[in-house]
Design a protein around this motif. Structure first.
Motif, short mmCIF file in Angstrom:
data_model
loop_
_atom_site.label_atom_id
_atom_site.label_comp_id
_atom_site.label_asym_id
_atom_site.label_seq_id
_atom_site.Cartn_x
_atom_site.Cartn_y
_atom_site.Cartn_z
N PHE B 111 72.01 67.83 47.20
CA PHE B 111 70.75 67.10 47.17
C PHE B 111 69.61 67.90 47.82
O PHE B 111 68.45 67.65 47.54
N PHE B 170 68.20 67.84 40.04
CA PHE B 170 69.43 67.20 39.55
C PHE B 170 70.10 66.36 40.64
O PHE B 170 70.78 65.37 40.35
N TYR B 172 68.90 64.22 42.61
CA TYR B 172 68.42 62.84 42.65
C TYR B 172 69.25 61.95 41.75
O TYR B 172 69.85 60.96 42.20
N ILE B 175 72.93 61.40 42.77
CA ILE B 175 73.20 60.33 43.73
C ILE B 175 73.22 58.97 43.02
O ILE B 175 74.10 58.14 43.26
#
Lengths: 283, 293
Positions: B111, B170, B172, B175
């Motif tokens: 992240f 990616f 984001y 999650i």
């Protein structure tokens, strides 16, 4: 359980490789920033510095006298500007949006539902639509090239209000009513009962606002004209236009911009992750 | 007014005032600005301001660069959304595997790019994509592929910027997908396994229907995100080469703050708004269909 073991090894290796590939650009950014000048422009491109040197950071951050005139990239002022702008924006945004979010969730007032609907509808409008007229308004008000001009638009926290409201709905009404029966005023109820319960939400929100403000680019680029007032991203973009070829210097600049927020994120990632899934705060 | 009502207004009035002043009022003014020829002359003296009706839109539709910008933005969205969503889903599925250990650690690491500054990481990627000294071409050389002039070749520049954008965002959706995957009904999965369904069949008939709505919503929201690309081409390519990375927002910025054609730029902003509105309506529709709203 032999196949399971093999599968575990394969899956874990894949995850590790994928993570390694993802972090590689960040790692390279750090190693290149410590290379002596010119080393990054050799072939094949090195990953590790031949000797670790601070010279790029020195050149970037320290004011030097060259031929009798002082020279610096103004990164240090930009760093302070970014820090001050982000900290102030965070503080003001919390002060404005947290009470409002609470009021929309728990206090009865005429027009509440209509205002709430208006806020939700306005989420559809992208911020860029307001930018050009806002620039003209700020120009009339003399806010162009001022910190107030940078911070103000970020304080219109529609997402933040709705985010706090969503979280506040979970607080039982009985708790607030009991305090009211005991004769506590509304301000006191908010400060002593609601705010402590909302603490994790406030931290999450603070994190979102701070990172958002720190990383914001388009609006500061528009509103700031004086180099000495640039925030970090604007300053880095400006340096990049002239010094793009000096890889080591640019990587040092990227490290200075990226590392502080990465550190904050890593320290508070628990809040960030749950906040991201809990509310519909724009990323 | 009751005491509660007074307190409520004390709580909401400040933020509502600011929202009205810096958001609602300018948004309404944007409509007005879009039908004027507000330019550097009007900036100096208001008396130069003229009403041009839909003139700005007519001019735009005759401006090749505007169409170029629209086409580029459409390309960014059409290529970028599958790329970004695919990577997110792959990462989420990989992380979801029962045998994977230290999941929180990987999740945070993957992240991390999302929280970095676009400008700073675009600078890094500009260098990663450098024809001679970039790591990307070095990796290509390992597998025997020739060097690509990523940011200088008109055909390579959009994929090159997309590579960076995908890397950055990616995490984001990963999650979001991880959360959706944890809600996949396990009894159904077990039943499918007992019935001898293969790994792919289980994914196709159990996992996909369960996470489908999330996937769709993420895709639609990503389209809106890709419509707003600006900092990436601004830093990495300055809209070039051959104007191949000039996006709608980049065009608006140049038109407005480089050439000071603020009326014209407002017309661009309104078109961008209509595009995003269309995407959002699709999103709301999907939401209603799956009963989230």
């Amino acid at each position: 359980m032999r196949p399971r073991f093999v599968r575990g090894v394969v899956a874990n290796t894949l995850v590790a490789l994928f993570t390694l590939a993802t972090l590689l650009p960040l790692a390279w950014m750090v190693t290149v920033s410590f290379m002596p000048r010119g080393e990054a422009s050799s072939f094949p491109p090195p990953f590790w510095p031949s000797r670790w040197s601070w010279e790029n950071y020195y050149e970037l951050l320290v004011r030097r006298e060259i031929d009798g005139a002082f020279f610096d990239y103004r990164v240090l002022p930009a760093l302070w500007n970014s820090l001050a702008v982000a900290a102030l924006a965070t503080l003001l945004a919390l002060l404005l949006t947290v009470p409002a979010g609470y009021a929309f969730a728990k206090l009865r007032f005429t027009g509440r539902e209509r205002l709430l609907r208006l806020l939700i509808v306005s989420l559809v409008v992208p911020g860029q639509v307001a930018m050009l007229p806002l620039f003209l308004i700020f120009r009339e008000l003399g806010l162009v090239n001022s910190y107030a001009g940078v911070i103000l638009p970020g304080l219109a926290g529609i997402f933040a209000v709705l985010f706090v409201r969503q979280a506040t709905l979970a607080i039982p009404d009985e708790m607030i009513d009991a305090a009211r029966l005991d004769g506590a005023g509304e301000l006191r109820i908010f400060a002593t009962i609601v705010l402590p319960l909302l603490a994790p939400i406030v931290v999450t929100l603070a994190l979102f606002v701070f990172l958002g403000s720190w990383n914001d680019f388009l609006w500061p680029l528009i509103i700031l004209t004086d180099q000495d007032r640039y925030t970090l991203p604007v300053a880095i973009a400006a340096i990049g236009r002239e010094h793009a070829a000096e890889g080591e210097l640019m990587m040092a600049a990227a490290v200075v911009t990226t590392l502080p927020v990465l550190a904050i994120f890593l320290a508070l990632q628990r809040y960030y992750m749950t906040g991201m899934l809990g509310g519909s705060v724009k990323g | 007014m009751t005491r509660q009502e007074r307190a409520a207004w004390l709580f909401v009035a400040p933020v509502l005032t600011i929202i009205a002043l810096v958001f609602l009022l300018p948004t309404l003014l944007a409509l007005a600005l879009g039908v004027t020829d507000y330019s550097i002359y009007a900036l100096a003296d208001w008396s130069h301001l003229r009403f041009v009706g839909l003139g700005n839109f007519v001019t735009l539709f005759h401006t090749p660069l505007f169409w170029r910008a629209l086409t580029n933005t459409a390309l960014f969205a059409a290529l970028g959304v599958p790329m970004a969503i695919g990577t997110s889903l792959a990462a989420a599925l990989l992380l979801n595997d029962a045998t994977v250990r230290w999941k929180p650690l990987w999740r945070v690491a993957l992240f991390a790019p999302y929280v970095t500054s676009v400008v700073a990481t675009a600078t890094v990627w500009q260098y990663m994509l450098n024809t001679r000294f970039g790591l990307i071409n070095r990796a290509l050389a390992w597998v025997g592929a020739g060097p690509v002039d990523w940011l200088g070749d008109p055909h390579a520049s959009i994929p090159a910027i997309l590579l960076f954008v995908t890397w950055k965002i990616f995490g984001y959706n990963m999650i979001v997908f991880t959360a959706a995957l944890s809600a996949v009904p396990q009894d159904l999965m077990e039943a499918a396994r007992l019935d001898g369904a293969s790994r792919w069949e289980r994914f196709r008939h159990v996992t996909l229907p369960a996470i489908g709505p999330t996937l769709l919503l993420a895709a639609v929201m990503s389209v809106a995100g890709f419509l707003q690309l600006f900092a990436e081409p601004y830093v990495m390519t300055q809209g070039g080469p051959a104007q191949r990375t000039t996006t709608v927002l980049y065009f608006m910025f140049d038109e407005g703050f480089k050439w000071w054609n603020l009326g014209q730029a407002s017309a661009v902003a309104l078109i961008l708004f209509l595009l995003i509105l269309a995407v959002t309506l699709v999103q709301a529709r999907i939401g209603r269909r799956y009963e989230w709203l």
